[in-house]
Design an enzyme around this catalytic site. Structure first.
Site, short mmCIF file in Angstrom:
data_model
loop_
_atom_site.label_atom_id
_atom_site.label_comp_id
_atom_site.label_asym_id
_atom_site.label_seq_id
_atom_site.Cartn_x
_atom_site.Cartn_y
_atom_site.Cartn_z
N HIS A 74 0.82 -1.20 0.00
CA HIS A 74 0.00 0.00 0.00
C HIS A 74 0.86 1.26 0.00
O HIS A 74 1.72 1.42 0.87
CB HIS A 74 -0.90 0.03 1.24
CG HIS A 74 -1.74 -1.20 1.40
ND1 HIS A 74 -2.14 -1.67 2.62
CD2 HIS A 74 -2.23 -2.07 0.47
CE1 HIS A 74 -2.87 -2.76 2.46
NE2 HIS A 74 -2.93 -3.03 1.17
N TYR A 95 2.65 1.53 13.64
CA TYR A 95 3.16 2.53 12.69
C TYR A 95 2.59 3.92 12.97
O TYR A 95 1.45 4.08 13.39
CB TYR A 95 2.92 2.12 11.24
CG TYR A 95 1.48 1.92 10.81
CD1 TYR A 95 0.81 2.88 10.07
CD2 TYR A 95 0.80 0.72 11.09
CE1 TYR A 95 -0.49 2.70 9.63
CE2 TYR A 95 -0.49 0.51 10.65
CZ TYR A 95 -1.13 1.51 9.93
OH TYR A 95 -2.43 1.31 9.50
N GLY A 117 2.10 37.96 -10.76
CA GLY A 117 3.12 39.00 -10.60
C GLY A 117 4.39 38.65 -11.35
O GLY A 117 4.50 37.59 -11.98
#
EC number: 1.1.1.133
Length: 438
Positions: free
Chosen positions: A57, A121, A176
């Site tokens: 994953h 985790y 700009g």
């Protein structure tokens, strides 16, 4: 080895009662080279049976993985677009004494090696149904055991790799002079004009999917600011404060543009980054306040420049127009500095974001000699094959007579040694002018 994937040895302290470890210790781990990835969530997975396999994953966040009990075989494949190790895989056994930092875009998976293993985790973003998740088959990894207990989704994943795009850069004030120049050196950045992004009231965005904000939005009407101070302060001070808050909360780098007008011009040498600021006008004061606000972001680059010349209204284009119409302009001779071409400013900003030197203030102007505005005007006339003597030097006092003008510093030359020490060498402004006038 996958670039950016880091395997850490953790100290495990054991006695008759069991063991203890520091699974996350920010000061020590960052000192040892781990990115300061600012985790916001801790997750725990209990795995009952050896052989249980999860992944691979690639979620849109960084991870630090370890185990609480048992052991796993970690497996990873690099899916990051543009990574030098794209498509490569890596495996390592993770026990209580091991932690692995997994960068965003690297697909993460593991196989349980002991019954009753607890997998831990940390992540630096929250799960969202709207986020982009890229997953790939577990079969890309050579696991030590026969994979069992695969989820239906994991079992159905294919082996074709799908690149994960990097975190984005957002550029405010995109129309700009500097914003337009940045489009050429950072083509993949997200460019937003004021109509789409008001820095004084920033709209919500998935900020953890960005890595930097470059604030090019500013109130730059120096003379008008004297009677419109509220607007100048709102844009130039409140705006950076809002962006600094976002940067601090989401671990982003903030690049704030500033000006030589934060100084009073009373100097006999180029200004260094650590010189005391003392603005003489409202515009300079508002930009100085913006610097202080931007510096509250832990990761910030404040880039001071002067006499910016780029696509849009600027001094060089005004002189070009006058030269082409054979007009003899009056130009002040007692305001000194160095021009900065927006292309160089953009190149320097991109350099800072790429090299990532120490955070703080950097002076970035064109290289070369210090000149007055009259000398710059003469250089424009010469470059257009007009007689430079058409430019009529006058003092600031003479030029300002009968006009309502803001007080300007007599010297705004900035010392660029600090940014040059990072490997960026500014182009001589005379070379830049010749190229600009082509």
């Amino acid at each position: 080895m996958i670039e950016g994937l880091q395997v850490l040895d953790l100290a495990v302290h054991e006695d008759a009662r069991g063991w203890f470890k520091e699974a996350w210790q920010r000061t020590r781990m960052t000192r040892e080279g781990l990115p300061d990835f600012r985790p916001v969530q801790s997750n725990v997975v209990h795995n009952a049976t050896a052989g249980t396999t999860r992944g691979l994953h690639a979620e849109p966040w960084d991870k630090l993985v370890t185990v609480g009990t048992g052991r796993v075989q970690g497996g990873w494949v690099d899916l990051r677009e543009g990574s030098p190790t794209y498509g490569e895989t890596h495996t390592v056994e993770i026990g209580p004494g091991t932690a692995v930092f997994v960068p965003r875009g690297v697909a993460n998976g593991y196989q349980v090696l002991e019954d009753g293993t607890t997998y831990l985790y940390l992540v630096n973003d929250h799960w969202s149904a709207d986020a982009q998740y890229v997953n790939v088959s577990h079969t890309l990894i050579d696991w030590p055991l026969e994979p069992v207990n695969l989820s239906e989704k994991d079992a159905a994943l294919g082996t074709e790799l799908q690149p994960v795009p990097p975190r984005k850069i957002l550029v405010t004030g995109a129309n700009g002079q500097v914003g337009r120049a940045l489009r050429k050196v950072l083509p993949d950045a997200e460019f937003l004009p004021h109509a789409d992004f008001d820095v004084t009231a920033p709209p919500e965005r998935p900020w953890r999917q960005y890595r930097a904000i470059i604030n090019c939005a500013a109130y730059t009407a120096v003379d008008q600011a004297e009677t419109d101070a509220a607007t100048a302060w709102h844009v130039n001070a409140r705006g950076p404060a809002q962006l600094a808050r976002i940067a601090a909360e989401n671990n982003l780098t903030l690049v704030q543009l500033s000006t030589d007008y934060v100084f009073d011009g009373v100097t006999d040498r180029p200004y260094r980054e650590d010189d005391a600021i003392a603005p003489l006008n409202v515009y300079g004061a508002s930009k100085a306040a913006g610097e202080m606000a931007a510096s509250t972001a832990p990761r910030h680059y404040i880039v001071r420049s002067s006499w910016v010349v780029g696509e849009g209204r600027n001094f060089v284009d005004t002189m070009r127009d006058l030269a082409e119409r054979d007009i003899r302009p009056q130009v002040v001779h007692d305001q000194k500095g160095r021009p900065t071409f927006a292309s160089e400013l953009a190149r320097g900003i991109a350099h800072l974001l790429e090299v990532e030197p120490e955070y703080g203030i950097y002076h970035l102007t064109g290289g070369g000699d210090e000149v007055g505005f009259d000398e710059l005007a003469m250089a424009v006339y010469t470059g257009l094959h007009r007689d430079p003597d058409m430019v009529q030097p006058v003092s600031t006092a003479q030029y300002a007579e009968g006009k309502e003008l803001a007080t300007r510093p007599s010297t705004g030359t900035l010392d660029t040694a600090k940014i040059e020490a990072t490997g960026f060498v500014p182009q001589n402004w005379r070379v830049g002018l010749a190229l600009y006038l082509l």
